[in-house]
Enzyme design. Structure first.
Site, mmCIF file in Angstrom:
data_model
loop_
_atom_site.group_PDB
_atom_site.id
_atom_site.type_symbol
_atom_site.label_atom_id
_atom_site.label_comp_id
_atom_site.label_asym_id
_atom_site.label_seq_id
_atom_site.Cartn_x
_atom_site.Cartn_y
_atom_site.Cartn_z
ATOM 1 N N ASP A 77 -49.186 18.868 -46.552
ATOM 2 C CA ASP A 77 -49.317 18.669 -45.638
ATOM 3 C C ASP A 77 -49.373 20.011 -45.903
ATOM 4 O O ASP A 77 -50.096 20.619 -46.579
ATOM 5 C CB ASP A 77 -47.603 18.630 -45.638
ATOM 6 C CG ASP A 77 -46.684 18.912 -46.536
ATOM 7 O OD1 ASP A 77 -47.461 19.295 -47.500
ATOM 8 O OD2 ASP A 77 -45.539 18.436 -46.735
ATOM 9 N N TYR A 81 -52.037 10.998 -42.518
ATOM 10 C CA TYR A 81 -50.757 12.120 -42.832
ATOM 11 C C TYR A 81 -49.603 12.120 -44.020
ATOM 12 O O TYR A 81 -49.396 10.919 -44.553
ATOM 13 C CB TYR A 81 -50.263 13.594 -43.000
ATOM 14 C CG TYR A 81 -49.628 14.104 -44.033
ATOM 15 C CD1 TYR A 81 -49.005 14.672 -44.719
ATOM 16 C CD2 TYR A 81 -48.062 14.006 -43.119
ATOM 17 C CE1 TYR A 81 -47.951 14.869 -45.844
ATOM 18 C CE2 TYR A 81 -47.018 14.363 -43.061
ATOM 19 C CZ TYR A 81 -46.580 14.702 -45.361
ATOM 20 O OH TYR A 81 -45.614 14.793 -45.983
ATOM 21 N N GLU A 135 -40.506 11.293 -42.343
ATOM 22 C CA GLU A 135 -41.921 11.699 -42.179
ATOM 23 C C GLU A 135 -41.733 12.358 -40.852
ATOM 24 O O GLU A 135 -42.579 13.071 -40.140
ATOM 25 C CB GLU A 135 -42.688 11.025 -43.052
ATOM 26 C CG GLU A 135 -42.866 10.939 -44.319
ATOM 27 C CD GLU A 135 -43.069 12.576 -44.844
ATOM 28 O OE1 GLU A 135 -43.175 13.302 -44.250
ATOM 29 O OE2 GLU A 135 -42.770 13.051 -46.137
#
Ligand code: SF4
Length: 359
Positions: A145, A127, A44
């Site tokens: 996202d 996020y 990520e």
């Protein structure tokens, strides 16, 4: 008209999930297999502002080199920065190292499992915290996202522009997110946005939410989401001096830790200013020759560097610089803009070993 259901999307995901090196496929997750949070966190962080295609090889290289969080925490920082070179946005690499150390030191080597706990760690914003909580720990967090923004804006035909509409997109994503299989749901949303609900010409005929999608019904899906007009990107100017020794060594210095390209190497040069390049003093007297201009675009500005090159004999480096041996250039944390500068002055490629440089 049916409401968009998580079940329809999950059924689609069970068949069409992308196979990614950090992902546990849905058939295994349904058997209770969850991924190593280290892998999800690493992927990520790498995927922030970088494409899946560019990230894959870096992810596998990092994992081969530092298979555990503890190994990464113990790695020399320069090695991590050098391994990151080419992925861009280098503050992510500094935070990666700081985060590995913080989890090892303050959390007994285990990532916190809540969004709130994850968000206290270096380099983990809202996020990324939501993505790790959902994917690694199956927490029903709303993961939003750019792909998800696009899908939700179309699904509900949201007219307000980005970024103003973000809170509404987050709220709607939370209402769609199921308690069962939230990790797969988050990944399914990402996959739908990446493969079906694409920015241009979405493949609505193949979409599991084709029926309830308001933008598809209206026929203007590819105009959404709307965006507020962007401010024009300014141009900055500067001068870069490429001193290369006869044996190929390069004169470099390290940028300050904080700020753009923090901790990365660069050739000496002037500051970068708007309107015109400031006065520039070469690092030492030499036969400096113009090698033309090199242009590079960063997120917030465009850069034009006037490049001067000189081939020199062996001599001591100025106080803030050092000689980088030719063999070390490819493995060092030299950002792409500096590689372009070196190539312009020497005519020799100064490429990093892996991947496609982004910055
Ligand atoms: S129907 Fe089309 S526009 Fe709507 S979510 Fe699916 S792919 Fe996107």
């Amino acid at each position: 008209m049916p409401a968009p259901s998580a079940t329809a999307l999950l059924d689609w995901y069970d068949v069409h999930a992308r196979r990614l090196p950090w992902r546990i496929p849905p058939e295994d997750r349904k058997l209770g297999v969850l991924p190593d949070p280290y892998r999800i966190w690493l992927s990520e962080v790498m995927l922030q502002q970088t494409t899946v295609a560019a990230v894959k090889s870096y992810f596998l290289d990092f994992l081969a080199r530092w298979p555990t969080l503890q190994a990464l925490a113990a790695a020399p920082r320069d090695d991590v920065m050098a391994a990151w070179a080419g992925l861009g946005y280098y503050s992510r690499a500094r935070n990666l190292k700081a985060c590995a150390e913080a989890v090892t030191r303050d959390h007994g080597g285990r990532f916190p499992e809540t969004v709130e706990g994850l968000a206290t760690l270096p380099g983990i914003g809202p996020y990324t915290a939501a993505a790790i909580a959902a994917i690694a720990f199956d927490t029903p967090a709303a993961v939003v996202d750019g792909n998800v923004e696009r899908v939700v804006a179309r699904l509900f035909a949201l007219e307000a522009p980005l970024p103003d509409v973000k809170p509404e997109i987050r709220r709607l994503t939370a209402t769609l997110t199921p308690d069962k299989r939230p990790g797969d749901f988050a990944q399914a949303m990402m996959d739908l946005g990446a493969t079906i609900c694409t920015p241009k010409r979405p493949a609505c005929a193949l979409c599991p939410w084709s029926e309830p999608c308001l933008a598809r019904r209206r026929g203007d899906a590819d105009t959404l989401p709307r965006r507020r007009a962007k401010a024009e990107r300014p141009t900055r100017y500067g001068t870069a001096f490429v001193a290369h020794r006869y044996d190929g060594a390069l004169l470099v210095r390290r940028r300050p830790d904080k700020g753009l390209l923090g901790g990365m190497l660069e050739v000496p040069g002037s500051d970068w200013k708007e309107d015109a390049a400031p006065e520039a003093t070469p690092p030492f007297q030499a036969d400096w020759k113009s090698a033309g201009d090199v242009e590079h675009t960063f997120t917030h500005f465009h850069l034009v560097l006037s490049v001067k090159g000189a081939e020199v004999g062996d001599r001591p480096p100025p106080a803030d610089c050092f000689w980088l041996e030719a063999a070390a250039v490819a493995g060092e944390a030299l950002p792409s803009v500096m590689r372009k500068v070196v190539e312009a002055a020497t005519g020799r490629p100064a490429r990093q070993r892996r991947g496609t440089p982004k910055m």
